[in-house]
Enzyme design. Structure first.
Site, PDB file in Angstrom:
ATOM      1  N   SER A 190       0.870  -0.996   0.005  1.00  0.00           N
ATOM      2  CA  SER A 190       0.176   0.057   0.006  1.00  0.00           C
ATOM      3  C   SER A 190       0.900   1.151  -0.118  1.00  0.00           C
ATOM      4  O   SER A 190       0.461   2.575  -0.344  1.00  0.00           O
ATOM      5  CB  SER A 190      -0.949   0.103   1.272  1.00  0.00           C
ATOM      6  OG  SER A 190      -0.003  -0.170   2.302  1.00  0.00           O
ATOM      7  N   GLU A 209      -9.308  -9.357   4.027  1.00  0.00           N
ATOM      8  CA  GLU A 209      -9.513  -7.970   3.586  1.00  0.00           C
ATOM      9  C   GLU A 209     -10.976  -7.724   3.009  1.00  0.00           C
ATOM     10  O   GLU A 209     -11.237  -8.331   2.067  1.00  0.00           O
ATOM     11  CB  GLU A 209      -8.536  -7.368   2.746  1.00  0.00           C
ATOM     12  CG  GLU A 209      -8.734  -5.960   2.473  1.00  0.00           C
ATOM     13  CD  GLU A 209      -7.727  -5.193   1.744  1.00  0.00           C
ATOM     14  OE1 GLU A 209      -6.486  -5.872   1.797  1.00  0.00           O
ATOM     15  OE2 GLU A 209      -7.809  -3.931   1.336  1.00  0.00           O
TER      16      GLU A 209
HETATM   17  O1  KIV Z   1      -0.588  -3.428   1.467  1.00  0.00           O
HETATM   18  C1  KIV Z   1      -1.108  -3.229   2.721  1.00  0.00           C
HETATM   19  O2  KIV Z   1      -1.071  -2.284   3.384  1.00  0.00           O
HETATM   20  C2  KIV Z   1      -1.865  -4.373   3.066  1.00  0.00           C
HETATM   21  C3  KIV Z   1      -2.808  -4.142   4.369  1.00  0.00           C
HETATM   22  C4  KIV Z   1      -3.987  -3.332   4.098  1.00  0.00           C
HETATM   23  C5  KIV Z   1      -3.319  -5.487   4.906  1.00  0.00           C
HETATM   24  O3  KIV Z   1      -2.119  -5.502   2.678  1.00  0.00           O
END
Ligand code: KIV
Length: 270
Positions: A50, A187
């Site tokens: 992310s 998720e």
């Molecule tokens: O990439 C990320 O931050 C994640 C979380 C939202 C679990 O996979």
């Protein structure tokens, strides 16, 4: 592990589930936040891909690279020397072949000092998870809304609602557990389904937008601190409004610089 100690290794995560102690996970991308989180009750730091959206401003996680993930994970390790750190394997670094997955996951551990990797997908990834675990690389799974498949899933939306999807996700979770995954992120799933999956496994589930029935919870740090103000999904709770604090601090600085109040005599050298 005593009752209030933080987990030091992956075996502690399963012990926490067995003891009914919920797991607290937050994303972390740099040494500055890692130093802060290291002095909190956070159990696991996730260097999530992310960061490609939150830090780099991209629409999706798809263009994150292995080098970027290693760079950020090494920064987090320097900020939290004893923290339990998992790192997302980026898109196309583990899906092409098992040897590539082993090489890339191994590089993450070797070059960043992280404890384990996270990868997305269920039954089709089970052999890859098993191969990594058999080579000493701890793996956290990720089911439900798997952001690297956003185009195939038709957007960022709740999964598991259509006929048969619940059974498929449960089978995916069981396949990851049998392959040796130490935990699974769930998720954007209906709460009842996430709870059903959680109670069916001995390894912990860590939910995000998956209701209160998971064994732990994860949020993107910037989201829960109010630093990502345009992002307002239903599941998110704001624990601070740091965006407002940043703007107000910067306005004060600008005002004082223009008004010649800063720097004052005390901020200079003799
Ligand atoms: O990439 C990320 O931050 C994640 C979380 C939202 C679990 O996979």
């Amino acid at each position: 592990m005593n009752s209030d100690a933080r987990p030091r290794g992956i075996l502690d995560l399963v012990a926490m589930k067995a003891a009914g102690r919920r797991i607290v996970m937050l994303t972390c991308y740099d040494a500055a936040f890692a130093r802060l989180l290291d002095h909190t009750a956070t159990d696991v730091l996730l260097v999530g891909d992310s960061l490609n959206q939150v830090l780099a401003g991209h629409e999706t996680t798809l263009s994150a690279t292995l080098e970027q993930m290693i760079y950020h994970a090494a920064s987090v390790r320097r900020g939290a020397p004893r923290g339990l750190i998992f790192v997302d394997l980026p898109f196309l670094t583990y899906q092409v072949s098992i040897p590539e997955a082993i090489r890339n996951a191994g590089r993450v551990l070797q070059e960043s000092g992280a404890n384990g990797v996270k990868l997305e997908g269920g039954q089709p990834m089970a052999d890859t998870v098993r191969a990594l675990v058999e080579r000493g690389i701890p793996v956290m799974g990720h089911l439900g809304l798997t952001p690297q498949s956003v185009h195939a899933l038709g957007g960022y939306r709740v999964q598991g609602r259509e006929a048969g999807a619940g059974e498929r996700l449960l089978a995916d979770a069981r396949a990851l557990e049998s392959a040796g995954a130490c935990a699974i992120v769930l998720e954007l799933l209906p709460s009842a389904l996430a709870e059903q999956i959680s109670t069916s496994l001995t390894i912990p589930t860590i939910g995000i937008g998956a209701g209160p029935g998971c064994d732990g919870q994860v949020l993107v740090l910037h989201d829960m601190l109010g630093l990502n103000e345009a992002f307002k999904p239903k599941f998110l709770k704001l624990y601070a409004r740091l965006g407002e604090s940043v703007r107000s601090a910067v306005e004060s600085f600008a005002e004082e610089v223009r008004g010649r109040a800063y720097p004052g005599k005390d901020h200079g050298f003799d």
